[in-house]
Design a protein around this motif. Structure first.
Motif, short mmCIF file in Angstrom:
data_model
loop_
_atom_site.label_atom_id
_atom_site.label_comp_id
_atom_site.label_asym_id
_atom_site.label_seq_id
_atom_site.Cartn_x
_atom_site.Cartn_y
_atom_site.Cartn_z
N LEU A 1 66.18 30.87 15.49
CA LEU A 1 66.33 30.70 16.94
C LEU A 1 65.77 29.36 17.40
CD1 LEU A 1 65.45 34.29 18.23
CD2 LEU A 1 67.72 33.23 18.05
N THR A 2 64.67 28.92 16.79
CA THR A 2 64.08 27.63 17.16
C THR A 2 65.00 26.48 16.76
OG1 THR A 2 61.87 28.56 16.88
CG2 THR A 2 62.04 26.17 16.98
N GLY B 1 59.27 26.20 14.25
CA GLY B 1 59.72 27.58 14.10
C GLY B 1 58.75 28.41 13.27
N LEU B 2 58.23 27.83 12.20
CA LEU B 2 57.23 28.54 11.37
C LEU B 2 55.94 28.77 12.17
CD1 LEU B 2 57.80 26.71 7.98
CD2 LEU B 2 58.35 29.10 8.52
N TRP B 3 55.55 27.81 12.99
CA TRP B 3 54.37 27.95 13.83
C TRP B 3 54.56 29.08 14.84
CZ3 TRP B 3 53.96 26.23 19.14
CH2 TRP B 3 52.67 26.32 19.66
N ALA C 1 62.42 29.36 24.67
CA ALA C 1 63.35 28.47 25.38
C ALA C 1 62.67 27.16 25.76
CB ALA C 1 63.90 29.16 26.63
N LEU C 2 61.41 27.21 26.16
CA LEU C 2 60.68 25.98 26.48
C LEU C 2 60.52 25.10 25.25
CD1 LEU C 2 57.90 27.30 28.89
CD2 LEU C 2 59.73 25.70 29.45
N VAL C 3 60.12 25.70 24.14
CA VAL C 3 59.89 24.92 22.91
C VAL C 3 61.20 24.33 22.40
CG1 VAL C 3 59.19 25.10 20.49
CG2 VAL C 3 57.79 26.15 22.27
N ALA C 4 62.23 25.16 22.28
CA ALA C 4 63.52 24.67 21.76
C ALA C 4 64.14 23.66 22.73
CB ALA C 4 64.47 25.83 21.51
N PRO D 1 60.05 36.38 10.69
CA PRO D 1 59.86 34.92 10.69
C PRO D 1 61.17 34.14 10.57
CG PRO D 1 58.22 35.96 9.29
CD PRO D 1 59.18 37.04 9.73
N GLY D 2 62.08 34.62 9.76
CA GLY D 2 63.36 33.92 9.61
C GLY D 2 64.15 33.85 10.90
N LEU D 3 64.11 34.93 11.69
CA LEU D 3 64.81 34.93 12.97
C LEU D 3 64.18 33.94 13.94
CD1 LEU D 3 66.96 36.05 14.90
CD2 LEU D 3 65.33 37.86 15.53
N VAL D 4 62.86 33.91 13.98
CA VAL D 4 62.17 32.97 14.88
C VAL D 4 62.52 31.53 14.51
CG1 VAL D 4 59.93 32.14 15.70
CG2 VAL D 4 60.29 34.59 15.34
#
Length: 143
Positions: free
Chosen positions: A68-69, A132-134, A17-20, A62-65
């Motif tokens: 979500l990002t 998101g990949l990170w 949530a912080l990153v996005a 990874p795709g979900l992360v």
């Protein structure tokens, strides 16, 4: 896969949530956007944490992360745009308009993102994909 404990689930949701949220807010400000009140920002952040926590009960692919990002960045930027507007708007924010007003403003945001600001939109999309990949790499390292 095993379920994730509450503390780890909450920690992952807060980080996402912080990153996005940061990506959404910074892109909004960069585009000449105005910010709603601190209370509104905290409510949006809290809603993000709840949604992410609900979706991160297990180790995430990874795709979900990435989804979500990117989705979180888009959602936060759109919500802030609808709630606070941009410099030069005929009014600051659109909260309180009828549904037709909200739809009109959302259509305006889409036209703007795909029109004169399409290069900026594409650069934000690429940046949120990279982030998101990170985060997905961090998720993989955690599990």
């Amino acid at each position: 896969m095993a379920n994730v404990g509450f503390t780890l689930r909450l920690m992952r949701a807060v980080i996402l949530a912080l990153v996005a949220g940061f990506a959404g807010i910074s892109s909004h400000l960069y585009a000449g956007g105005l910010l709603p009140s601190v209370t509104t920002l905290l409510v949006l952040f809290s809603l993000s944490v709840v949604v992410y926590a609900a979706l991160l009960g297990r180790p995430a692919a990874p795709g979900l992360v990435v989804l979500l990002t990117v989705g979180g960045q888009f959602a936060s930027h759109t919500a802030i745009s609808l709630l606070a507007g941009h410099q030069g708007d005929r009014r600051e924010g659109f909260l309180g308009n009828d549904l037709g007003g909200w739809i009109h403003e959302f259509e305006h945001l889409i036209d703007d993102a795909l029109g004169e600001n399409s290069l900026m939109t594409a650069s934000h999309l690429v940046a949120s994909l990279v982030v998101g990949l990170w985060l997905a790499a961090g998720e993989r390292a955690l599990f």
